[in-house]
Design a protein around this motif. Structure first.
Motif, PDB file in Angstrom:
ATOM      1  N   GLY A 167      28.400  35.553  57.768  1.00 53.25           N
ATOM      2  CA  GLY A 167      28.180  34.107  57.727  1.00 53.25           C
ATOM      3  C   GLY A 167      28.916  33.503  56.545  1.00 53.25           C
ATOM      4  N   ASN A 168      28.180  32.828  55.672  1.00 52.52           N
ATOM      5  CA  ASN A 168      28.828  32.200  54.514  1.00 52.52           C
ATOM      6  C   ASN A 168      28.793  33.082  53.278  1.00 52.52           C
ATOM      7  OD1 ASN A 168      29.456  29.906  55.978  1.00 52.52           O
ATOM      8  ND2 ASN A 168      27.415  29.029  55.609  1.00 52.52           N
ATOM      9  N   GLU A 169      28.253  34.276  53.442  1.00 52.74           N
ATOM     10  CA  GLU A 169      28.108  35.182  52.302  1.00 52.74           C
ATOM     11  C   GLU A 169      29.420  35.936  52.058  1.00 52.74           C
ATOM     12  OE1 GLU A 169      25.845  39.330  51.713  1.00 52.74           O
ATOM     13  OE2 GLU A 169      24.845  37.877  53.042  1.00 52.74           O
ATOM     14  N   SER A 170      29.765  36.130  50.783  1.00 55.82           N
ATOM     15  CA  SER A 170      30.995  36.856  50.432  1.00 55.82           C
ATOM     16  C   SER A 170      30.664  38.044  49.549  1.00 55.82           C
ATOM     17  CB  SER A 170      31.942  35.949  49.659  1.00 55.82           C
ATOM     18  OG  SER A 170      32.405  34.936  50.497  1.00 55.82           O
ATOM     19  N   ALA A 171      31.607  38.947  49.441  1.00 54.26           N
ATOM     20  CA  ALA A 171      31.442  40.067  48.515  1.00 54.26           C
ATOM     21  C   ALA A 171      32.818  40.533  48.046  1.00 54.26           C
ATOM     22  CB  ALA A 171      30.688  41.209  49.185  1.00 54.26           C
ATOM     23  N   PRO A 172      32.873  41.086  46.830  1.00 53.83           N
ATOM     24  CA  PRO A 172      34.175  41.510  46.304  1.00 53.83           C
ATOM     25  C   PRO A 172      34.693  42.794  46.963  1.00 53.83           C
ATOM     26  CG  PRO A 172      32.434  41.914  44.694  1.00 53.83           C
ATOM     27  CD  PRO A 172      31.795  41.213  45.843  1.00 53.83           C
ATOM     28  N   TYR A 173      36.026  42.937  46.960  1.00 55.92           N
ATOM     29  CA  TYR A 173      36.606  44.220  47.353  1.00 55.92           C
ATOM     30  C   TYR A 173      37.519  44.789  46.279  1.00 55.92           C
ATOM     31  CZ  TYR A 173      40.830  41.618  48.845  1.00 55.92           C
ATOM     32  OH  TYR A 173      41.946  40.825  48.888  1.00 55.92           O
ATOM     33  N   LEU A 174      37.781  43.992  45.242  1.00 56.05           N
ATOM     34  CA  LEU A 174      38.566  44.511  44.117  1.00 56.05           C
ATOM     35  C   LEU A 174      37.848  44.126  42.826  1.00 56.05           C
ATOM     36  CD1 LEU A 174      41.148  45.936  43.164  1.00 56.05           C
ATOM     37  CD2 LEU A 174      42.326  43.738  43.243  1.00 56.05           C
ATOM     38  N   LEU A 175      37.365  45.175  42.122  1.00 60.12           N
ATOM     39  CA  LEU A 175      36.557  44.989  40.912  1.00 60.12           C
ATOM     40  C   LEU A 175      37.173  45.770  39.765  1.00 60.12           C
ATOM     41  CD1 LEU A 175      33.012  45.780  42.361  1.00 60.12           C
ATOM     42  CD2 LEU A 175      33.732  43.570  41.464  1.00 60.12           C
ATOM     43  N   VAL A 176      37.127  45.206  38.577  1.00 57.71           N
ATOM     44  CA  VAL A 176      37.607  45.966  37.415  1.00 57.71           C
ATOM     45  C   VAL A 176      36.604  45.862  36.278  1.00 57.71           C
ATOM     46  CG1 VAL A 176      40.066  45.725  37.932  1.00 57.71           C
ATOM     47  CG2 VAL A 176      38.943  44.007  36.526  1.00 57.71           C
ATOM     48  N   ARG A 177      36.737  46.798  35.363  1.00 53.31           N
ATOM     49  CA  ARG A 177      35.849  46.791  34.213  1.00 53.31           C
ATOM     50  C   ARG A 177      36.543  47.525  33.079  1.00 53.31           C
ATOM     51  NH1 ARG A 177      29.712  48.106  33.571  1.00 53.31           N
ATOM     52  NH2 ARG A 177      29.765  48.821  31.433  1.00 53.31           N
ATOM     53  N   PRO A 178      36.809  46.817  31.966  1.00 48.67           N
ATOM     54  CA  PRO A 178      37.388  47.519  30.818  1.00 48.67           C
ATOM     55  C   PRO A 178      36.375  48.536  30.295  1.00 48.67           C
ATOM     56  CG  PRO A 178      37.500  45.135  30.543  1.00 48.67           C
ATOM     57  CD  PRO A 178      36.580  45.397  31.688  1.00 48.67           C
ATOM     58  N   TYR A 179      36.880  49.664  29.841  1.00 55.57           N
ATOM     59  CA  TYR A 179      35.976  50.726  29.352  1.00 55.57           C
ATOM     60  C   TYR A 179      36.683  51.387  28.178  1.00 55.57           C
ATOM     61  CZ  TYR A 179      32.711  54.663  29.601  1.00 55.57           C
ATOM     62  OH  TYR A 179      31.758  55.613  29.313  1.00 55.57           O
ATOM     63  N   GLY A 180      36.169  51.176  26.983  1.00 51.90           N
ATOM     64  CA  GLY A 180      36.916  51.629  25.803  1.00 51.90           C
ATOM     65  C   GLY A 180      38.265  50.938  25.811  1.00 51.90           C
ATOM     66  N   LYS A 181      39.302  51.728  25.601  1.00 53.71           N
ATOM     67  CA  LYS A 181      40.646  51.148  25.679  1.00 53.71           C
ATOM     68  C   LYS A 181      41.184  51.192  27.110  1.00 53.71           C
ATOM     69  CE  LYS A 181      41.940  52.838  21.150  1.00 53.71           C
ATOM     70  NZ  LYS A 181      42.689  53.989  20.640  1.00 53.71           N
ATOM     71  N   GLY A 182      40.397  51.780  28.000  1.00 52.99           N
ATOM     72  CA  GLY A 182      40.884  51.981  29.367  1.00 52.99           C
ATOM     73  C   GLY A 182      40.350  50.955  30.345  1.00 52.99           C
ATOM     74  N   LEU A 183      40.574  51.263  31.626  1.00 49.52           N
ATOM     75  CA  LEU A 183      40.183  50.325  32.680  1.00 49.52           C
ATOM     76  C   LEU A 183      39.667  51.114  33.882  1.00 49.52           C
ATOM     77  CD1 LEU A 183      40.440  47.183  33.328  1.00 49.52           C
ATOM     78  CD2 LEU A 183      42.481  47.821  34.639  1.00 49.52           C
ATOM     79  N   ILE A 184      38.546  50.628  34.444  1.00 51.59           N
ATOM     80  CA  ILE A 184      38.012  51.224  35.678  1.00 51.59           C
ATOM     81  C   ILE A 184      38.236  50.220  36.802  1.00 51.59           C
ATOM     82  CG2 ILE A 184      35.957  52.145  36.808  1.00 51.59           C
ATOM     83  CD1 ILE A 184      34.820  52.647  33.963  1.00 51.59           C
ATOM     84  N   VAL A 185      38.722  50.720  37.937  1.00 49.01           N
ATOM     85  CA  VAL A 185      39.043  49.845  39.069  1.00 49.01           C
ATOM     86  C   VAL A 185      38.337  50.372  40.318  1.00 49.01           C
ATOM     87  CG1 VAL A 185      40.902  48.907  40.501  1.00 49.01           C
ATOM     88  CG2 VAL A 185      41.347  49.454  38.086  1.00 49.01           C
ATOM     89  N   LEU A 186      37.710  49.475  41.061  1.00 44.72           N
ATOM     90  CA  LEU A 186      37.170  49.835  42.375  1.00 44.72           C
ATOM     91  C   LEU A 186      37.905  49.037  43.439  1.00 44.72           C
ATOM     92  CD1 LEU A 186      33.269  49.801  41.903  1.00 44.72           C
ATOM     93  CD2 LEU A 186      34.903  51.600  41.353  1.00 44.72           C
ATOM     94  N   CYS A 187      38.388  49.721  44.449  1.00 46.80           N
ATOM     95  CA  CYS A 187      39.119  49.024  45.515  1.00 46.80           C
ATOM     96  C   CYS A 187      38.977  49.794  46.820  1.00 46.80           C
ATOM     97  CB  CYS A 187      40.593  48.860  45.135  1.00 46.80           C
ATOM     98  SG  CYS A 187      41.461  50.401  44.883  1.00 46.80           S
ATOM     99  N   PRO A 188      39.338  49.170  47.928  1.00 45.81           N
ATOM    100  CA  PRO A 188      39.288  49.913  49.198  1.00 45.81           C
ATOM    101  C   PRO A 188      40.430  50.929  49.238  1.00 45.81           C
ATOM    102  CG  PRO A 188      40.209  47.743  49.545  1.00 45.81           C
ATOM    103  CD  PRO A 188      39.786  47.796  48.118  1.00 45.81           C
ATOM    104  N   ASP A 189      40.369  51.807  50.208  1.00 47.43           N
ATOM    105  CA  ASP A 189      41.414  52.814  50.361  1.00 47.43           C
ATOM    106  C   ASP A 189      42.782  52.141  50.462  1.00 47.43           C
ATOM    107  OD1 ASP A 189      42.677  55.229  50.813  1.00 47.43           O
ATOM    108  OD2 ASP A 189      42.407  55.076  52.983  1.00 47.43           O
ATOM    109  N   LYS A 190      42.795  51.010  51.147  1.00 46.28           N
ATOM    110  CA  LYS A 190      44.072  50.302  51.321  1.00 46.28           C
ATOM    111  C   LYS A 190      43.795  48.810  51.371  1.00 46.28           C
ATOM    112  CE  LYS A 190      48.455  49.849  52.634  1.00 46.28           C
ATOM    113  NZ  LYS A 190      48.699  48.856  51.583  1.00 46.28           N
ATOM    114  N   ILE A 191      44.529  48.051  50.561  1.00 43.34           N
ATOM    115  CA  ILE A 191      44.464  46.597  50.685  1.00 43.34           C
ATOM    116  C   ILE A 191      45.618  46.191  51.588  1.00 43.34           C
ATOM    117  CG2 ILE A 191      44.542  44.375  49.488  1.00 43.34           C
ATOM    118  CD1 ILE A 191      43.471  45.769  46.995  1.00 43.34           C
ATOM    119  N   HIS A 192      45.291  45.595  52.710  1.00 40.43           N
ATOM    120  CA  HIS A 192      46.295  45.242  53.713  1.00 40.43           C
ATOM    121  C   HIS A 192      47.448  44.460  53.079  1.00 40.43           C
ATOM    122  CE1 HIS A 192      47.341  42.919  57.629  1.00 40.43           C
ATOM    123  NE2 HIS A 192      47.956  44.077  57.609  1.00 40.43           N
TER     124      HIS A 192
END
Ligand SMILES: [Zn+2]
Ligand SMILES: [Zn+2]
Length: 972
Positions: A919-944
C-alpha cells in the motif's frame, strides 16, 4: 548471294553474341555508354543511377553520363527504371515484369540497350546492384569503405543478359536498435543494407532515406496515452487487482480508443511519407484486467483493440499499411480475427540460438516452432521479428551460427513468412574499447549472410561463404573457409541451449570443448602462409588486414575461454605516462622456487601499461650478491646463463611468443618463437631495460613498446606471460634459478590503479552462485579490483589479511561463515576502516555478527505491489548516488528488489534508498552504518540496473567523505 547473306547473318549473330551495342561497355578509362532515366524518375531511380555511375567509375575509370530524357537512343544505352518508365513499359513482356506488391528485378540486354529495370523503383535499384554484383564482381561485404570490394578492369564488353529475380521475402529488414544516437555510422549501415537488398528501415525512414529503396516503417511501443492524464482519469489506465497503473492503458475504454487514434493520426499527418505503421502496447508486464478487459485473455483484448483502432486508421489513411507484432502477453493466437494488417511479426525471442530448428532435444525450438505453426494456421500474413543477434548482453562476440541463420531463414520461408526483421544492436563506438567490438564489425559475416539469404533463400550456405572468403581473403580463401566452418561446427555441437540476453562467457567453455582451438590455429597459420602468393602489395595488405581482424575476433572468444581456466590473473593499471609507475602498478607477483628445501631468495615482479608500452619491474633479493654472475657481453649474449630475469610474453593473437631477458648489468637478450615454432634470434625489437644493483638485491625495469611487437592490447584484453629468474648457474642456489613460473594472464585494465587490496567475496550458496564467479571477477577487473571468491573457512582466514572490502553474498545461505570469524577477523578490520557489504534477499543477522543488538534488521517481502509500481521512492540526498558514477537514473528506473529491510531502530542506520512495500508503506533496501573507521552496508543481492562495481565505487567514495567529515569535525 544466298551464301553471302547467310555469311553476313552469322557475322551479325556472332557480333551480337559477344558484344551488345556497337561499342565495348568501357575500354581504357573511356565509354560511349550513357545512363538514361525518365524525366519523371523517382528518387530511388535517380539514386540507382548515381550508385551505378559511381561504381562503374571505380571499376573502369570511365565517366558514364546520366541523362534524363524522353527518347533515348537505340544503342549504347543503360535504361534504369520501373514500369512507369515508358522505355521499360514498352519492353515489360520481354523483361518479364508485371505490376505487383513484391518488387521484381530484370537485368536484360535487348537490342543495343542494357535494361536495369524493376516493376517498382526499388526493383530498378536492385537491378543495378544485381548487375554490379553478378556481372562485375562488386561486393559490399560489410558496412564502410573497407567492406567495399570493386574489381578494377581496363576493358569489358557486355555479355547477353537475361536475369529475373523476385526476393524470397516481401519485407526484409534489420531493426537498428540504437541508431538514433549513432550518427554517421548508422548511415553507413543503411547504405550497406540497401546494397544487400534490405528494404525496410524501421525507424520511420525519413523521405530522403527512402531513396535507398526502404519502406518507411514506424514501429514501436506506441500504443499509449499521455501519463499526465493519470491524475484526472485513472480509468484510462491499466487496472491490476483493483488498482490502476500508468504503465499501460485500458483496452476497453472508448475514450482511450479516441485518444490513441488521435495521437497516431497526428503522427501520420506529420510523416506523410510513412509506408507502414506498426503499433503495439508499452513494453511492460502490466495488462489491464478491469471488468471489461478481463472478459477474455489479454491477447484477444489487445487484438480487438487493434482491430477497432486500425478500422479508424484505414478510414482516415486508406493507403497506409498497418502492422503489429505478437509479443509477450499477446504472443499467443487470439480468439478473434485480425483485420487491417500487412503483417503480424511473431517475436521469436524464445528460440534457442545454438541449435537449428528440428534438432532433437531442443525444447526451446520445439515450443517456438509450435507457436509459429499455430500462427501459420490462422492464415493471417505472418512475419518474424527475429532476435538472433540479441543472444549476448554481456561480452558480445562474433557469433558463428552460420548454419543456424541459414536454417532460420529457410524455415521462415517454408512457413510462408512475408517479413523477417532481426534486431541488431548497433552501439556507438564510444561505448566500446576498440573497433573490433562494434556490432557491424563483430557480426559482419552473420549479418551479410542474413541479408543475402533474405534476398534469395534458395542460395546454399557454402556458396555464399566461399564467395565471401574469395572476396575478402583471395589466395587465403580456403583456410579461412575452414576456419568459419570449424567455428560453425563447434557452435552447433554445443549441448547447452541459449535464448537471448546471455553472457558469452558462459558459452566459451562449451565452444572450446572440442578441437576448435587447434583447428582455428591451423587455419590462421595456413591463411598467413598464402599471403606471399598475392603479388600486388596493396591487395596483400588488405587480405592480411582482413585475416588479422578475424584473428582478433577469434581472440575475443579465446580470452573468454582463458578466463574460465584456473590461470591466475595479474591486473595491470593503465598509466597516463610511464613515470606514474612508482605510484601505481599491479600487485607484486612473488616468484617462488619449484622444489622445496632448496636455497632461494625472494623475487617479485610488478607490471603496468601505457597506451604505448608494457612496463615491468623486477626486484630480486640476493644476500650473496658478491656471487652474482653477469658476464654476458653485448646484446643477445647469453644473458639467461647469468643471474637474470626473463619475461615470456604472448598476446595469444599471432601465435608468436616473445622472450625478453636482462642481467644485472643491463645487458639484454631477446628472441621470438614464430607462430610455426621456429626460434628467431635475429629478431631485435626496440625495448629498454634499466638495472640497479644494491647491497642485497638487484632491480630491473623493462619498457617494451607495443609498436615493437606489432600488437597493442585493447582495454580489458588478456595476454599471457611467464616470469623467470635465472640463478647464473650458482650451485648453492636452487639449480636453474627460479623455475619458469606457471602461466599468468595479464589483464590490461582501463583503471588508473589496479594494485590495491583485493575484495573478499564470500559465497553463501556456491552451488547456485559459482556460475557467475568468472563474470564477477571480470566485472571487477575492469575497475582494477581483484576479487577473491571464497567458499571455505580455510581460504577465508588465509585471504582475509589481503583484503579491504568484505562482500558477503547470502551469508545466511547454506554455506555459513565460521562463527568465530566475525569477532576475530571482520569486526577489527571494519573498525580499522574496511567496508563490509552484506548482500542478500534473506535474513542478515548482522546484530549477531557484530554482537550489537541495536543493529538488528528484519527482512520483509513486498505485498500487493505490481512490477510497474516497484520503483525507488526515496533516494538519500548527497553525493553517494552521483560520484563517481551517476546512479540516479538507474536507481529511479530500475525495478526494486522483492525483499526489503526493516531496522529495529532506524536511528542506527542511514537509509540510502527505499521502495514501496505494501500500500502506502515503504521500506529501505540500501542501508549503511559507519562503524569505527569502517562502513557496514546492507543491500539486496542485486540492485536492478546498478552494477556491483558502480555501487562499490560510490560507496567507497561515500565512506571516504564520511571519514573526512569526521576528521574535520563536520557532521556527515
Ligand atoms: Zn481495461
Ligand atoms: Zn537448443
Amino acid at each position: 548471294m544466298l551464301q553471302r547473306i547467310l555469311y553476313i547473318s552469322i557475322l551479325v549473330l556472332l557480333a551480337e553474341w559477344t558484344t551488345f551495342g556497337a561499342e565495348p561497355f568501357f575500354q581504357d578509362g573511356r565509354t560511349v555508354w550513357k545512363i538514361y532515366l525518365s524525366p519523371q524518375a523517382e528518387q530511388t531511380e535517380v539514386y540507382a543511377a548515381k550508385e551505378l555511375q559511381v561504381a562503374l567509375k571505380k571499376i573502369s575509370g570511365a565517366d558514364f553520363e546520366v541523362i534524363a530524357e524522353e527518347n533515348p537512343p537505340e544503342s549504347n544505352v543503360i535504361i534504369i527504371g520501373d514500369l512507369k518508365n515508358p522505355q521499360v513499359q514498352a519492353q515489360a513482356g520481354a523483361l518479364k515484369l508485371s505490376a505487383g506488391k513484391v518488387e521484381e528485378v530484370a537485368v536484360y540486354t535487348l537490342g543495343g540497350r542494357l535494361y536495369l529495370a524493376g516493376n517498382q523503383p526499388r526493383g530498378a535499384l536492385y537491378a543495378v546492384y544485381s548487375f554490379l554484383q553478378r556481372e562485375l564482381g562488386v561486393r559490399w561485404l560489410w558496412p564502410g569503405a573497407d567492406g567495399e570490394f570493386i574489381p578494377v578492369k581496363t576493358s569489358w564488353s557486355l555479355p547477353e543478359l537475361k536475369f529475373n529475380h523476385k526476393p524470397g521475402f516481401q519485407y526484409r529488414g534489420f531493426h537498428l536498435c540504437g541508431d538514433y544516437y549513432l550518427g554517421p555510422d548508422s548511415e553507413i549501415f543503411r547504405e550497406w543494407m540497401a546494397r544487400n537488398f534490405i528494404n525496410i528501415y524501421r525507424h520511420a525512414a525519413p523521405l530522403k532515406e527512402k531513396r535507398r529503396g526502404f519502406y518507411s516503417m514506424w514501429s514501436s511501443h506506441n500504443i499509449s496515452i499521455p501519463k499526465p492524464l493519470f491524475s484526472q482519469h485513472q480509468e484510462y489506465f491499466a487496472e491490476v487487482k483493483g488498482k490502476r497503473y500508468d504503465a499501460n492503458i485500458c483496452f476497453s475504454n472508448p475514450e482511450v480508443d479516441k485518444i490513441v487514434f488521435e495521437n497516431l493520426a497526428g503522427y501520420v499527418l506529420k510523416h506523410p511519407y510513412l509506408d507502414i505503421l506498426s503499433v503495439f502496447p508499452s513494453d511492460t508486464t502490466v495488462y489491464c484486467r478491469c471488468e471489461n478487459c478481463s472478459k477474455t485473455d489479454p491477447s484477444t483484448t489487445w487484438f480487438e483493440f487493434y482491430n477497432r483502432l486500425t478500422d479508424s486508421m484505414k478510414n482516415e489513411f486508406p493507403s497506409l499499411k498497418l502492422a503489429t507484432i505478437a509479443y509477450f502477453e499477446y504472443r499467443n493466437v487470439p480468439k478473434c480475427k485480425i483485420r487491417n494488417t500487412e503483417f503480424i511479426e511473431y517475436c521469436s525471442y524464445t528460440r534457442c540460438n545454438i541449435h537449428p530448428y528440428g534438432q532433437a532435444g531442443c525444447k526451446h525450438n520445439e515450443d517456438t516452432m509450435n507457436a509459429m505453426l499455430e500462427w501459420k494456421a490462422t492464415g493471417f500474413p505472418i512475419g518474424n521479428d527475429a532476435y538472433e543477434f540479441d543472444i549476448f548482453r554481456r561480452n558480445s562476440r562474433f557469433t558463428p551460427f552460420l548454419s543456424l541463420i541459414d536454417d532460420a531463414i529457410k524455415t521462415s520461408k517454408k512457413l510462408g513468412h512475408v517479413t523477417m526483421i532481426p534486431e541488431v544492436l548497433l552501439i556507438s563506438p564510444k561505448y566500446v574499447p576498440a573497433e573490433e567490438y562494434i556490432f557491424n564489425v563483430q557480426q559482419r559475416l552473420p549479418i551479410y549472410l542474413y541479408a543475402r539469404l533474405l534476398w534469395d533463400p534458395d542460395q546454399k550456405l557454402p556458396d555464399i561463404l566461399h564467395d565471401w572468403c574469395q572476396t575478402a581473403f583471395g589466395e587465403a580463401a580456403l583456410p579461412m573457409y575452414d576456419y568459419y566452418m570449424s567455428m560453425d561446427r563447434a557452435w552447433s555441437a554445443m549441448p547447452n541451449h541459449t535464448t537471448i540476453l546471455g553472457d558469452a562467457l558462459n558459452i566459451a567453455p562449451h565452444l572450446f570443448a572440442g578441437k576448435l582451438e587447434n583447428e582455428a590455429h591451423d587455419a590462421f597459420s595456413a591463411a598467413e602462409k598464402c599471403l606471399p602468393k598475392i603479388e600486388n602489395r596493396v591487395a596483400r595488405d588488405r587480405v592480411s588486414a582482413n585475416i588479422e581482424r578475424e584473428r582478433v575476433l577469434f581472440k575475443q572468444w579465446h580470452d573468454l575461454y582463458m578466463m574460465t581456466d584456473s590461470i591466475p590473473w595479474v591486473l595491470l593499471p593503465l598509466l597516463a605516462q610511464a613515470a606514474d609507475f612508482a605510484q601505481s602498478s599491479s600487485a607484486p607477483q612473488e616468484l617462488l622456487p619449484a622444489a622445496s628445501g632448496a636455497k632461494s631468495y625472494p623475487a617479485t615482479v610488478s607490471l603496468a601499461w601505457t597506451k604505448e608500452a608494457l612496463l615491468v619491474r623486477w626486484i630480486c633479493q640476493d644476500p650473496e650478491i658478491k656471487n652474482m654472475k653477469a658476464t654476458a657481453a653485448g646484446h643477445d649474449g647469453k644473458v639467461v646463463e647469468d643471474d637474470s630475469v626473463e619475461l615470456v610474453l604472448s598476446s595469444g593473437l599471432s601465435g608468436e611468443t616473445w622472450y625478453f631477458g636482462v642481467n644485472p648489468k643491463g645487458t639484454r637478450q631477446d628472441h621470438r618463437i614464430s607462430s610455426v615454432g621456429t626460434r628467431e634470434d635475429l629478431w631485435n625489437p626496440a625495448w629498454q631495460a634499466k638495472t640497479q644493483v644494491g647491497e642485497d638485491k638487484w632491480e630491473a625495469e623493462m619498457t617494451i613498446p607495443f609498436a615493437s611487437l606489432g600488437q597493442t592490447p585493447n582495454a580489458n584484453e588478456f595476454w599471457q606471460a611467464r616470469f623467470i629468474r635465472h640463478n647464473g648457474g650458482r650451485k648453492d642456489f636452487e639449480n636453474g634459478g627460479f623455475p619458469e613460473r606457471d602461466m599468468s594472464m595479464l589483464v590490461f585494465t582501463s583503471a588508473a590503479s589496479a594494485g590495491g587490496s583485493s575484495i573478499l567475496w564470500w559465497s553463501g550458496n556456491p552451488v547456485r552462485e559459482s556460475r557467475s564467479d568468472i563474470a564477477l571477477r571480470q566485472e571487477f577487473s575492469k575497475i582494477g579490483r581483484q576479487v577473491q571468491i571464497v567458499t571455505t573457512a580455510e581460504k577465508l582466514f588465509e585471504l582475509h589479511p589481503k583484503c579491504d572490502v568484505f562482500w558477503f553474498r547470502h551469508p545466511g545461505g547454506p554455506n555459513k561463515v565460521p562463527a568465530d570469524y566475525w569477532e576475530k577477523y571482520l569486526v577489527p578490520s571494519v573498525k580499522n576502516g574496511a567496508i563490509a557489504i552484506f548482500a542478500s534477499y534473506g535474513n542478515i543477522p548482522v546484530d549477531q555478527y557484530f554482537k550489537d543488538p541495536s543493529m538488528k534488521v528484519k527482512t520483509v517481502g513486498i505485498e500487493n505491489i505490481p512490477e510497474a509500481a516497484r520503483r525507488t521512492n526515496f533516494i538519500a540526498p548527497g553525493d553517494w548516488s552521483g560520484k563517481p558514477n551517476n546512479l540516479l537514473h538507474d536507481l529511479k528506473s530500475g525495478i526494486t528488489p522483492a525483499n526489503l529491510f526493516i531496522p529495529a531502530d532506524t536511528n542506527y542506520w542511514t537509509i540510502l534508498a527505499s521502495a514501496p512495500r505494501n500500500g502506502n508503506e515503504s521500506a529501505p533496501y540500501l542501508l549503511v552504518r559507519p562503524y569505527g573507521k569502517g562502513l557496514i552496508v546492507l543491500c539486496p543481492d542485486k540492485i536492478h540496473r546498478v552494477s556491483n562495481t558502480s555501487l562499490l565505487e560510490n560507496l567507497t567514495a561515500y565512506h571516504k567523505s564520511l571519514n573526512q567529515q569526521k576528521e574535520t569535525g563536520k557532521k556527515p
